[in-house]
Design a protein around this motif. Structure first.
Motif, PDB file in Angstrom:
ATOM      1  N   TYR A  36       0.835  -1.203   0.000  1.00  0.00           N
ATOM      2  CA  TYR A  36       0.000   0.000   0.000  1.00  0.00           C
ATOM      3  C   TYR A  36       0.871   1.255   0.000  1.00  0.00           C
ATOM      4  O   TYR A  36       1.966   1.266   0.568  1.00  0.00           O
ATOM      5  N   VAL A  37       0.376   2.313  -0.622  1.00  0.00           N
ATOM      6  CA  VAL A  37       1.015   3.618  -0.544  1.00  0.00           C
ATOM      7  C   VAL A  37       0.195   4.451   0.441  1.00  0.00           C
ATOM      8  O   VAL A  37      -0.902   4.915   0.136  1.00  0.00           O
ATOM      9  N   LEU A  38       0.731   4.617   1.660  1.00  0.00           N
ATOM     10  CA  LEU A  38      -0.006   5.278   2.731  1.00  0.00           C
ATOM     11  C   LEU A  38       0.672   6.589   3.101  1.00  0.00           C
ATOM     12  O   LEU A  38       1.889   6.682   3.163  1.00  0.00           O
ATOM     13  N   SER A  39      -0.153   7.594   3.379  1.00  0.00           N
ATOM     14  CA  SER A  39       0.379   8.887   3.812  1.00  0.00           C
ATOM     15  C   SER A  39       0.378   9.002   5.333  1.00  0.00           C
ATOM     16  O   SER A  39       1.038   9.876   5.891  1.00  0.00           O
ATOM     17  N   GLY A  40      -0.374   8.130   5.991  1.00  0.00           N
ATOM     18  CA  GLY A  40      -0.478   8.188   7.446  1.00  0.00           C
ATOM     19  C   GLY A  40       0.201   7.011   8.118  1.00  0.00           C
ATOM     20  O   GLY A  40       1.144   6.421   7.602  1.00  0.00           O
ATOM     21  N   THR A  41      -0.304   6.680   9.285  1.00  0.00           N
ATOM     22  CA  THR A  41       0.258   5.585  10.082  1.00  0.00           C
ATOM     23  C   THR A  41      -0.013   4.242   9.416  1.00  0.00           C
ATOM     24  O   THR A  41      -1.141   3.977   8.994  1.00  0.00           O
TER      25      THR A  41
END
Length: 366
Positions: A36-41
């Motif tokens: 996944y490409v996540l911007s958060g935790t």
């Protein structure tokens, strides 16, 4: 003052089983969400925080004598039933379902705690019914009403998976008490027209498609049958020993839908194979048997019934989720307890574990 016997009789085996399953689940979520490409935790860190919250709630539940739950069962039931009505009228709609009640700084899903409160309420009802030769239709009427009413409201959200679980848990508790053969036959006969009416007038089209795709996934392989097909490919491709950690092609290439939540076991089966899956199943089997042992050793009827109910809740979650990912059951959105990602599921499971620990610790006191 805390009774020292409570600490002495703390069920470390049960806690150890729970923590071990949670640890395996966190490792699996790390793998499932690594692409996944996540911007958060990251999801695995969020899951660890939910585990800590769940453990805190579990310890809180342990500290309260479970007999107090019998006194407040109807009050909690009434509050949750009212919240289910409010959800249908003013609930927050997301992805076509109205399951959440927005309270400003937090959103709550009343259907989840109804599993626990339903268990406690059923235990209070059944503990006070004198049983001789099993429950008859007259004795079944009130428990059926108390469980059927919230189950119908939950179906209308719509949340078929949770509604089915509420009914299965109550049914397991009734089976534990015992049902007369004549009453069981009458219930089975009444179920046939109820299922027909529900199919034609109650279930929505997407729910019907889930059942039809369960019977024939190839009828819509790129649409509603996609989940089952990809999950079966992932589980089957794991072979005996699996492809290795972070090496599952179905998960790393994102073919699997909801691979960190409902289909987390598919990711694990692909990476660790039949042997790894068997280890997880053995851990769950020991957990269920341990819960039944707690029910057997309990010295009062209410505690035994609550322990059976909590164990049934965990059992049916496990059976439905694993059956779902290998194509034995339709896809109904039921997570694998203590393993799949999700705060609501983790808190509900930990609350149930806390109740089991509570009953186990106090078995000597009555």
């Amino acid at each position: 003052m805390i009774d020292r016997r409570l600490i002495t009789n703390f069920d470390w085996m049960l806690l150890g089983l729970v923590l071990l399953i949670c640890a395996v689940g966190v490792v699996n979520i790390y793998s499932a969400s690594s692409s996944y490409v996540l911007s958060g935790t990251p999801y695995y860190l969020k899951q660890m925080s939910w585990i800590l919250v769940g453990l805190a709630i579990m310890l809180l539940v342990c500290s309260i004598d479970y007999h107090l739950l019998e006194d407040v069962a109807y009050w909690f039931y009434g509050i949750l039933f009212l919240l289910l009505l409010v959800v249908l009228a003013f609930g927050k709609t997301s992805m076509g379902a109205t399951r959440w009640l927005h309270l400003g700084f937090i959103s709550v899903q009343p259907s989840e705690p109804m599993k626990i409160i339903g268990i406690i309420t059923m235990a209070r009802i059944l503990a006070n019914i004198p049983v001789s030769g099993g429950l008859g239709l007259r004795e079944l009427a009130f428990p059926a009403l108390m469980i059927g009413a919230p189950a119908i409201l939950i179906m209308k959200q719509p949340d078929l998976g949770t509604a089915i679980l509420v009914i299965l848990i109550a049914g397991s508790m009734l089976a534990f008490v015992g049902i007369r053969l004549s009453a069981l036959a009458a219930v089975c006969i009444a179920t046939v027209p109820a299922v027909w009416l529900g199919w034609h007038y109650y279930l929505r089209d997407y729910q019907k498609n889930r059942v039809l795709n369960f019977l024939d996934p190839e009828r819509d392989p790129l649409g509603t049958g996609y989940h089952i097909i990809q999950s079966k490919i992932a589980v089957g491709s794991g072979g005996l020993f699996g492809k290795g950690f972070l090496q599952g092609t179905q998960s790393q290439l994102r073919f699997l839908p909801e691979q960190h939540t409902d289909f987390a076991f598919s990711v694990f089966a692909e990476e660790w194979g039949f042997v790894g899956s068997l280890v997880v199943l053995v851990l769950y089997a020991v957990l269920i048997l341990w819960g039944l042992q707690i029910a057997r050793r309990c010295n009062d009827r209410f505690g035994s019934l609550v322990a059976v109910g909590v164990t049934a809740m965990l059992f049916w979650h496990i059976i439905i989720n694993i059956g779902m990912v290998i194509g034995l059951f339709p896809v109904v959105g039921v997570p694998l307890p203590l393993f799949s990602y999700g705060g609501t599921s983790m808190i509900t499971s930990m609350t149930g574990i806390g109740i089991l620990l509570n009953i186990s610790m106090r078995r000597f006191m009555f």
